[in-house]
Design a protein around this motif. Structure first.
Motif, PDB file in Angstrom:
ATOM      1  N   SER A   1       1.848 -20.173  12.549  1.00 46.91           N
ATOM      2  CA  SER A   1       1.559 -19.610  11.298  1.00 46.91           C
ATOM      3  C   SER A   1       1.033 -18.145  11.083  1.00 46.91           C
ATOM      4  O   SER A   1       1.221 -17.309  10.484  1.00 46.91           O
ATOM      5  CB  SER A   1       0.745 -20.762  10.343  1.00 46.91           C
ATOM      6  OG  SER A   1      -0.688 -20.877  10.989  1.00 46.91           O
ATOM      7  N   VAL A   2      -0.193 -17.993  12.064  1.00 43.56           N
ATOM      8  CA  VAL A   2      -0.589 -16.720  12.286  1.00 43.56           C
ATOM      9  C   VAL A   2       0.555 -15.766  12.566  1.00 43.56           C
ATOM     10  O   VAL A   2       0.733 -14.474  12.069  1.00 43.56           O
ATOM     11  CB  VAL A   2      -1.679 -16.794  13.150  1.00 43.56           C
ATOM     12  CG1 VAL A   2      -2.027 -15.290  13.500  1.00 43.56           C
ATOM     13  CG2 VAL A   2      -2.939 -17.679  12.731  1.00 43.56           C
ATOM     14  N   SER A   3       1.560 -16.059  13.447  1.00 40.84           N
ATOM     15  CA  SER A   3       2.349 -15.046  13.836  1.00 40.84           C
ATOM     16  C   SER A   3       3.450 -14.814  12.493  1.00 40.84           C
ATOM     17  O   SER A   3       3.767 -13.720  12.317  1.00 40.84           O
ATOM     18  CB  SER A   3       3.423 -15.678  14.982  1.00 40.84           C
ATOM     19  OG  SER A   3       2.427 -15.968  16.198  1.00 40.84           O
ATOM     20  N   SER A   4       3.661 -15.726  11.835  1.00 44.56           N
ATOM     21  CA  SER A   4       4.737 -15.900  10.749  1.00 44.56           C
ATOM     22  C   SER A   4       4.099 -14.841   9.851  1.00 44.56           C
ATOM     23  O   SER A   4       4.846 -14.047   9.046  1.00 44.56           O
ATOM     24  CB  SER A   4       5.092 -17.171  10.135  1.00 44.56           C
ATOM     25  OG  SER A   4       5.723 -17.934  10.986  1.00 44.56           O
ATOM     26  N   ILE A   5       2.678 -15.052   9.295  1.00 41.18           N
ATOM     27  CA  ILE A   5       1.887 -14.619   8.394  1.00 41.18           C
ATOM     28  C   ILE A   5       1.778 -13.098   8.854  1.00 41.18           C
ATOM     29  O   ILE A   5       1.850 -12.048   8.030  1.00 41.18           O
ATOM     30  CB  ILE A   5       0.671 -14.995   8.062  1.00 41.18           C
ATOM     31  CG1 ILE A   5       0.927 -16.356   7.143  1.00 41.18           C
ATOM     32  CG2 ILE A   5      -0.095 -14.164   7.108  1.00 41.18           C
ATOM     33  CD1 ILE A   5      -0.276 -17.318   6.998  1.00 41.18           C
ATOM     34  N   ALA A   6       1.594 -12.672  10.037  1.00 38.14           N
ATOM     35  CA  ALA A   6       1.757 -11.318  10.590  1.00 38.14           C
ATOM     36  C   ALA A   6       2.886 -10.569  10.357  1.00 38.14           C
ATOM     37  O   ALA A   6       3.014  -9.589   9.923  1.00 38.14           O
ATOM     38  CB  ALA A   6       1.417 -11.436  12.017  1.00 38.14           C
ATOM     39  N   GLU A   7       3.870 -11.462  10.462  1.00 43.58           N
ATOM     40  CA  GLU A   7       5.417 -10.785  10.134  1.00 43.58           C
ATOM     41  C   GLU A   7       5.547 -10.545   8.694  1.00 43.58           C
ATOM     42  O   GLU A   7       5.907  -9.432   8.375  1.00 43.58           O
ATOM     43  CB  GLU A   7       6.337 -11.591  10.646  1.00 43.58           C
ATOM     44  CG  GLU A   7       6.393 -11.774  12.143  1.00 43.58           C
ATOM     45  CD  GLU A   7       6.715 -10.710  12.960  1.00 43.58           C
ATOM     46  OE1 GLU A   7       7.437  -9.519  12.383  1.00 43.58           O
ATOM     47  OE2 GLU A   7       6.482 -10.319  14.216  1.00 43.58           O
ATOM     48  N   LEU A   8       4.856 -11.501   7.758  1.00 47.22           N
ATOM     49  CA  LEU A   8       4.922 -11.305   6.496  1.00 47.22           C
ATOM     50  C   LEU A   8       4.394  -9.957   6.158  1.00 47.22           C
ATOM     51  O   LEU A   8       4.938  -9.069   5.360  1.00 47.22           O
ATOM     52  CB  LEU A   8       4.395 -12.399   6.015  1.00 47.22           C
ATOM     53  CG  LEU A   8       4.081 -12.409   4.294  1.00 47.22           C
ATOM     54  CD1 LEU A   8       5.562 -12.174   3.529  1.00 47.22           C
ATOM     55  CD2 LEU A   8       3.412 -13.535   3.821  1.00 47.22           C
ATOM     56  N   VAL A   9       3.030  -9.921   6.469  1.00 44.71           N
ATOM     57  CA  VAL A   9       2.235  -8.653   6.062  1.00 44.71           C
ATOM     58  C   VAL A   9       2.798  -7.124   6.652  1.00 44.71           C
ATOM     59  O   VAL A   9       3.115  -6.346   6.019  1.00 44.71           O
ATOM     60  CB  VAL A   9       0.773  -8.696   6.647  1.00 44.71           C
ATOM     61  CG1 VAL A   9      -0.074  -7.795   6.435  1.00 44.71           C
ATOM     62  CG2 VAL A   9       0.109 -10.069   6.147  1.00 44.71           C
ATOM     63  N   SER A  10       3.559  -7.379   7.919  1.00 46.84           N
ATOM     64  CA  SER A  10       3.890  -6.332   8.368  1.00 46.84           C
ATOM     65  C   SER A  10       5.378  -5.822   7.613  1.00 46.84           C
ATOM     66  O   SER A  10       5.804  -4.750   7.151  1.00 46.84           O
ATOM     67  CB  SER A  10       4.355  -6.539   9.900  1.00 46.84           C
ATOM     68  OG  SER A  10       3.226  -6.671  10.643  1.00 46.84           O
ATOM     69  N   GLU A  11       6.045  -6.793   7.299  1.00 46.48           N
ATOM     70  CA  GLU A  11       7.460  -6.661   6.463  1.00 46.48           C
ATOM     71  C   GLU A  11       6.980  -5.966   5.103  1.00 46.48           C
ATOM     72  O   GLU A  11       7.627  -5.171   4.665  1.00 46.48           O
ATOM     73  CB  GLU A  11       8.191  -7.733   6.488  1.00 46.48           C
ATOM     74  CG  GLU A  11       9.443  -7.647   5.475  1.00 46.48           C
ATOM     75  CD  GLU A  11      10.506  -6.830   6.346  1.00 46.48           C
ATOM     76  OE1 GLU A  11      11.494  -6.384   5.552  1.00 46.48           O
ATOM     77  OE2 GLU A  11      10.230  -6.393   7.264  1.00 46.48           O
ATOM     78  N   LEU A  12       6.025  -6.631   4.414  1.00 47.72           N
ATOM     79  CA  LEU A  12       5.795  -6.320   3.222  1.00 47.72           C
ATOM     80  C   LEU A  12       4.940  -4.873   3.112  1.00 47.72           C
ATOM     81  O   LEU A  12       5.039  -3.748   2.168  1.00 47.72           O
ATOM     82  CB  LEU A  12       4.714  -7.087   2.238  1.00 47.72           C
ATOM     83  CG  LEU A  12       5.362  -8.614   2.127  1.00 47.72           C
ATOM     84  CD1 LEU A  12       4.095  -9.277   1.295  1.00 47.72           C
ATOM     85  CD2 LEU A  12       6.444  -8.371   1.234  1.00 47.72           C
ATOM     86  N   ALA A  13       4.449  -4.336   4.335  1.00 51.76           N
ATOM     87  CA  ALA A  13       3.975  -3.071   4.427  1.00 51.76           C
ATOM     88  C   ALA A  13       5.256  -1.947   4.286  1.00 51.76           C
ATOM     89  O   ALA A  13       4.935  -1.069   3.959  1.00 51.76           O
ATOM     90  CB  ALA A  13       3.300  -2.952   5.911  1.00 51.76           C
ATOM     91  N   ARG A  14       6.198  -2.598   5.100  1.00 51.82           N
ATOM     92  CA  ARG A  14       7.262  -1.630   5.204  1.00 51.82           C
ATOM     93  C   ARG A  14       8.359  -1.744   3.945  1.00 51.82           C
ATOM     94  O   ARG A  14       8.771  -0.617   3.368  1.00 51.82           O
ATOM     95  CB  ARG A  14       8.327  -2.268   6.278  1.00 51.82           C
ATOM     96  CG  ARG A  14       9.402  -1.362   6.784  1.00 51.82           C
ATOM     97  CD  ARG A  14      10.359  -1.956   7.809  1.00 51.82           C
ATOM     98  NE  ARG A  14      10.829  -3.069   7.318  1.00 51.82           N
ATOM     99  CZ  ARG A  14      12.090  -3.008   6.618  1.00 51.82           C
ATOM    100  NH1 ARG A  14      12.873  -1.778   6.163  1.00 51.82           N
ATOM    101  NH2 ARG A  14      12.706  -4.056   6.096  1.00 51.82           N
ATOM    102  N   ASP A  15       8.379  -2.852   3.492  1.00 50.50           N
ATOM    103  CA  ASP A  15       9.239  -3.328   2.281  1.00 50.50           C
ATOM    104  C   ASP A  15       8.588  -4.036   1.343  1.00 50.50           C
ATOM    105  O   ASP A  15       9.028  -5.430   1.633  1.00 50.50           O
ATOM    106  CB  ASP A  15      10.807  -3.584   2.713  1.00 50.50           C
ATOM    107  CG  ASP A  15      11.797  -3.337   1.520  1.00 50.50           C
ATOM    108  OD1 ASP A  15      11.363  -3.080   0.600  1.00 50.50           O
ATOM    109  OD2 ASP A  15      12.694  -3.933   1.809  1.00 50.50           O
TER     110      ASP A  15
END
Length: 638
Positions: A191-205
């Protein structure tokens, strides 16, 4: 209703506001305290409040009403036996001790007066009854609503007091607890990894929020792919991240926040603790109090049975709340297969530091080194330290996100790093420090070549007054500029040739990133033609909304409707008489007689008009007509 209206008007603003908030009163149609009393005693409003009460509070309330009915019936029987009595017997109000003794007798379990007093105070605060001088008197509408419960399939007064709690939630075996903790740690990491990807992706797009709420299907699918989860899980993970303020809704889009940006640099246990503590803080008290706080306890049907028993009239709303937070608990590793993990139990018992320490021992160990491959790929032999992962993302694209992450260096990713302020030396120094295989020649060549070509194309903003054209693209390489002009992937920019540059109506940062994504060696420049470094994403700032307090607004409205003291007194007397007439209630009226003498009459008002009112004197059994101007006070009959 009259007694409640009188009580409401006498309450101070803070107490009244708290009561209205607890009762969730809708202000529509409420003009004064009589309207408010009517609204509070509406059967639907009473039932709505009763559904939020636990069994112990309901037992106290129902028992008090039953004792009053019992005493009233006995008083009526005795009055019927002696109709000539000068003073008819009045029903008595039960004391807290009476209620405790009755509950003890019925349930067979000792119930203390202190226990009853605690619940009575809560019931009094939500205006279901009146607690005064150690006596508890439910309002008639409340007792009447409770009397309908058996016909609705809800527990009777006796059942509320006697039905025992279901069996304790089942504990897991020692083997199961070990398995639970291991599975919880795996889910926590995922879950931490998935949410890290979520935050990173929303930072990009950033992802667009639909007007009706929720994410659109295209954004949902994009985020699911990036996070490596099923589409159905995206909304839950977004809610978890938003609860911890890692992302926020701003101007129609979900975006990374400053908190989320900092969170990405924290070690995995700290990341998990942030998410878990935000989850725990958001759990309603009514739910938190019934969640098992011991490790190895199976939630499942046993928890649902306990919820149904604890909140006999609130099964649906309470079950929905428990289900919502139970799903998040599974995702975060607070539970695993509906069983409380050790870290989860520590969190639920109010010890987040211990929970984080437990999770630190269970999570995979982070690594600080990678393998650089000749094919320009980067492979981590385990979960990378967040600071290294964040730096790698700035100069390489993520290809796989599991326990062993993989990245790939491309011309576009290097150009992105250069645009953010890196140079060939800083990138090579960083990669050399973390690589277990040195720096392969293809990697070094790509970085140096990209750095040497960086800035061959420049993007800048046109001077003010150049509208509708906002930015330009220029290059000393006319052939390269011509290629850009005919590049179909850039056709949406509407680039037009003008002298030795291309112009467009779009902003320079948008044009820059479009060229960068198309793998052109582009740099942004200012008005002095100096290279500037751009930040690709916007950060949403979590700005608390201006609080709107409907309860306080209603309090202010009620106070304003009272007017001046004289106007308020006259209006209050008129409403009290009108209310007593409608309900055929008996009231105690204090009249100022000539000479300053005050006389109290026990009256049943019949009509009002011409500045006078007509009423039946219940003690003398005669009809009286009295001037309204002489009334000093009207109070409910004892």
């Amino acid at each position: 209703m009259l007694s409640l209206a009188t009580r409401l008007r006498a309450l101070d603003d803070a107490t009244l506001r708290a009561a209205l908030e607890a009762r969730m009163v809708a202000p529509t149609g409420i003009k004064d305290f009589f309207d408010l009393a009517d609204a509070l005693l509406e059967p639907s409003a009473v039932q709505k409040t009763l559904t939020h009460l636990d069994r112990a509070s309901l037992s106290v309330l129902a028992t008090a009403g039953e004792l009053i009915r019992s005493v009233a019936a006995e008083a009526a029987r005795l009055n019927a036996l002696d109709p000539a009595a000068s003073t008819p017997l009045a029903p008595a109000v039960p004391t807290l001790t009476d209620i405790a003794e009755h509950l003890s007798s019925v349930s067979g379990v000792e119930v203390t007066t202190e226990h009853v007093a605690a619940h009575a105070a809560e019931l009094d605060s939500v205006l279901l009854c009146l607690l005064a001088d150690g006596q508890l008197s439910p309002y008639d509408a409340v007792s009447a609503q409770l009397a309908t419960w058996p016909a609705q399939g809800l527990p009777s007064t006796t059942e509320l007091a006697t039905l025992a709690a279901p069996d304790a939630l089942a504990p897991a075996s020692e083997f199961d607890i070990t398995f639970t903790n291991r599975l919880a740690a795996e889910r926590a990491f995922a879950s931490v990894s998935s949410i890290a990807e979520l935050v990173s992706e929303l930072a990009r797009d950033p992802a667009r929020e639909l007007s009706r709420g929720g994410l659109g299907l295209p954004d949902t699918k994009r985020l699911a792919l990036v996070m490596g989860v099923e589409v159905d899980s995206v909304a839950v993970l977004v809610a978890i991240a938003a609860r911890a303020e890692l992302i926020a809704h701003s101007e129609g889009y979900w975006m990374e926040t400053e908190t989320g940006e900092a969170w990405l640099l924290h070690p995995t246990p700290e990341r998990w603790a942030t998410l878990a503590e935000a989850w725990h803080a958001d759990v309603p008290r009514s739910v938190r109090d019934i969640l098992p706080q011991e490790p190895g306890i199976v939630w499942g049907s046993g928890l649902q049975g306990f919820v149904d028993w604890m909140y006999p009239a609130g099964g649906e709303w309470m079950a929905a709340q428990v289900a919502e937070f139970a799903r998040s608990a599974e995702i975060l590793g607070i539970t695993a297969q509906e069983t409380t993990s050790v870290a989860g139990a520590q969190l639920l018992s109010g010890d987040p530091e211990a929970a984080q320490a437990t999770m630190t021992d269970s999570l995979p160990t982070e690594v600080g080194a990678v393998y650089l491959q000749h094919d320009l790929s980067i492979v981590a032999p385990g979960p990378l330290a967040p600071s290294i992962d964040a730096r790698l993302r700035s100069l390489a694209d993520v290809e796989g996100r599991e326990l062993a992450s993989s990245y790939r260096i491309t011309a576009a990713s290097v150009n992105r790093a250069l645009a953010a302020g890196e140079n060939a030396d800083t990138m090579l120094a960083f990669l050399g420090a973390i690589s277990l295989t040195g720096i392969p020649q293809p990697v070094q060549y790509l970085i140096e070549e990209s750095a040497s070509r960086y800035g061959r194309i420049r993007v800048g903003s046109l001077p003010a007054g150049s509208a509708p054209n906002q930015s330009y693209v220029r290059s000393d390489d006319a052939e390269l500029l011509g290629t850009i002009a005919v590049d179909q992937t850039l056709s949406a920019l509407g680039l037009e040739r003008h002298d030795h540059q291309l112009i467009t109506r779009f902003a320079s940062d948008l044009v820059f990133w479009a060229l960068s994504d198309a793998r052109y060696p582009v740099a942004a420049e200012d008005s002095a033609h100096e290279i500037v470094h751009l930040r690709r994403h916007q950060v949403a700032r979590v700005i608390p909304p201006t609080p709107v307090d409907p309860a306080q607004t209603l309090v202010d409205k009620l106070r304003a409707s009272d007017g001046s003291e004289v106007m308020a007194a006259d209006a209050w007397l008129a409403r009290q008489l009108d209310s007593a007439i409608r309900s055929k209630a008996t009231v105690m009226v204090s009249i100022s007689m000539p000479g300053g003498v005050v006389v109290d009459y026990l009256l049943e008002p019949a009509s009002v008009g011409g500045g006078r009112f007509r009423a039946r004197d219940r003690r003398a059994d005669i009809e009286r007509t009295l001037p309204i101007s002489s009334i000093l006070s009207i109070t409910p009959a004892p």
